[in-house]
Design an enzyme around this catalytic site. Structure first.
Site, short mmCIF file in Angstrom:
data_model
loop_
_atom_site.label_atom_id
_atom_site.label_comp_id
_atom_site.label_asym_id
_atom_site.label_seq_id
_atom_site.Cartn_x
_atom_site.Cartn_y
_atom_site.Cartn_z
N ASP A 1 0.83 -1.21 0.00
CA ASP A 1 0.00 0.00 0.00
C ASP A 1 0.87 1.26 0.00
O ASP A 1 1.76 1.41 0.84
CB ASP A 1 -0.90 0.02 1.25
CG ASP A 1 -2.04 -0.98 1.16
OD1 ASP A 1 -2.28 -1.51 0.05
OD2 ASP A 1 -2.69 -1.21 2.19
N ARG B 1 -22.85 2.29 9.82
CA ARG B 1 -24.17 1.80 10.23
C ARG B 1 -24.15 0.33 10.64
O ARG B 1 -25.18 -0.24 10.99
CB ARG B 1 -25.19 2.04 9.11
CG ARG B 1 -25.54 3.53 8.98
CD ARG B 1 -26.50 3.78 7.84
NE ARG B 1 -25.86 3.52 6.57
CZ ARG B 1 -26.37 2.73 5.61
NH1 ARG B 1 -27.53 2.15 5.77
NH2 ARG B 1 -25.71 2.55 4.49
N GLY B 2 -22.99 -0.32 10.60
CA GLY B 2 -22.89 -1.71 11.07
C GLY B 2 -22.99 -2.71 9.94
O GLY B 2 -22.36 -2.54 8.89
N THR C 1 -21.91 -5.33 4.68
CA THR C 1 -21.29 -4.38 5.61
C THR C 1 -21.74 -2.97 5.21
O THR C 1 -21.77 -2.62 4.02
CB THR C 1 -19.76 -4.50 5.63
OG1 THR C 1 -19.27 -4.33 4.29
CG2 THR C 1 -19.31 -5.87 6.14
N GLY D 1 -20.64 0.12 6.63
CA GLY D 1 -19.81 1.22 7.14
C GLY D 1 -20.20 1.54 8.58
O GLY D 1 -20.40 0.64 9.40
N GLY E 1 -13.22 -3.25 5.97
CA GLY E 1 -13.93 -4.44 5.46
C GLY E 1 -13.08 -5.69 5.67
O GLY E 1 -13.61 -6.77 5.99
N ASP E 2 -11.79 -5.56 5.50
CA ASP E 2 -10.90 -6.72 5.70
C ASP E 2 -10.86 -7.13 7.17
O ASP E 2 -10.81 -8.32 7.49
CB ASP E 2 -9.48 -6.38 5.21
CG ASP E 2 -9.46 -5.99 3.75
OD1 ASP E 2 -10.32 -6.49 2.99
OD2 ASP E 2 -8.61 -5.17 3.36
O1 RIB Z 1 -9.19 -3.27 1.56
C1 RIB Z 1 -8.05 -2.44 1.61
C2 RIB Z 1 -7.01 -2.95 0.68
O2 RIB Z 1 -7.48 -2.83 -0.64
C3 RIB Z 1 -5.72 -2.19 0.73
O3 RIB Z 1 -4.81 -2.74 1.63
C4 RIB Z 1 -5.24 -2.19 -0.71
O4 RIB Z 1 -4.11 -2.96 -0.87
C5 RIB Z 1 -6.39 -2.73 -1.52
O5 RIB Z 1 -6.11 -3.95 -1.96
#
Ligand code: RIB
Length: 316
Positions: free
Chosen positions: A14, A229-230, A225, A227, A257-258
């Site tokens: 990133d 708002r849950g 998901t 944001g 999200g991850d």
């Molecule tokens: O969800 C965030 C990710 O999306 C970042 O880390 C970036 O690498 C993109 O893949």
């Protein structure tokens, strides 16, 4: 020893610019720069591993310094990682803009991730993992293979359809047990099923309507998901809106999200497969992730999630 949770997906370096407001087309703006490990697959593996559940990751990198730092990073995080080096490709990179409200815009160059092959995924890990996660930031044919094989071996399969792509098809949903899209991805997936929703209709939507739309995707569990708002959890005979956590200082929403997806998978292991408890756990992890800068770096460890849930008087 094999991983309990297996993430097959992307590693990306990133490159992050923080700015007051996003530049308009044709505009140059001054900001601050930083760089760190990212990629949706890798971030989800970090989120799961930090909760203490044995996690494996399979991804592709280039024969370059970014690829080497990916391996070192996963080593430090205690992830059972299998990085496959693709000599003709560079390690993936992402340009991330984060504004003063913590909102983000991302462009990702998949690089080596695009050529991750089914033969790169250890068969023994696919046979033994209890939860298998995939995204769309990798090779889609390999993603389909992984979901199908994992389902055949009895794992719970999770698909995070991000980033949404023009070449994604509804056939990819066939082997998914839990689908976790954000709002935009959800609307795009519905389009693949022939249902068109305008984003303007979205905000006023009732829970009953949302539930009936989720069911159109024909996946046993859909978690949208939302944001701050849950999230909305939909199963054939149940739906629940889990509210977002309020009163937090939002620093950076990239990777939230991850955090949700990785922590949800871990929650399935920690709470004996109970999806709603896992969703509450994931909701807390995502809320904590937005209070810190960075993506992988912002994934909260188990003790932080537990403390946060205590403070919020939420018992799981
Ligand atoms: O969800 C965030 C990710 O999306 C970042 O880390 C970036 O690498 C993109 O893949």
């Amino acid at each position: 020893m094999h991983p309990e949770i297996l993430v097959v997906g992307s590693y990306v370096q990133d490159l992050v610019w923080r700015c007051v407001d996003f530049p308009q087309p044709g505009e140059t703006t001054v900001g601050l720069f930083g760089s760190g490990p990212g990629g949706k697959g890798s971030n989800q593996a970090v989120a799961a591993a930090r909760t203490g559940v044995r996690t494996g990751f399979v991804g592709a990198i280039g024969a370059d310094s970014l690829g080497r730092s990916a391996q070192e990073f996963h080593g430090r995080e205690g992830i059972m990682a299998r990085f496959v080096t693709k000599k003709a490709h560079a390690t993936g990179t992402a340009a991330i803009l984060v504004n003063q409200r913590g909102e983000n815009e991302i462009i990702v160059a998949l690089g080596a991730n695009a050529v991750l092959a089914r033969t790169d995924v250890p068969a023994a890990w696919l046979r033994s993992a209890r939860v298998v996660i995939a995204q769309f930031e990798s090779n889609l044919r390999t993603t389909a293979f992984v979901l199908r094989a994992a389902r055949r071996h009895g794992a719970t399969t999770i698909l995070n359809p991000a980033p949404m792509r023009g070449d994604a098809t509804a056939a990819l949903l066939r082997y998914v047990d839990v689908l976790i899209p954000n709002e935009r991805e959800f609307i795009a997936l519905l389009r693949l099923r022939g249902v068109t929703i305008r984003e303007s209709q979205w905000r006023e939507m009732s829970s009953a309507r949302l539930q009936s739309l989720c069911r159109k995707l024909e996946v046993p569990t859909v978690i949208v998901t939302l944001g701050e708002r849950g999230c909305f959890v939909s199963q054939p005979d149940l739906s629940i809106l889990i509210p977002g956590h309020t009163g937090l200082k939002v620093v950076d929403t990239a990777g939230a999200g991850d955090a949700f997806v990785g922590a949800f998978a871990a929650g399935l292991r920690l709470f004996d497969g109970e999806m709603i408890r896992a969703a509450y756990f994931a909701n807390a992890a995502a809320a904590l992730a937005v209070t810190k800068p960075g993506t992988a770096a912002a994934m909260p460890p188990a003790r932080e999630i537990a403390r946060f849930l205590r403070q919020r008087r939420t018992s799981l």
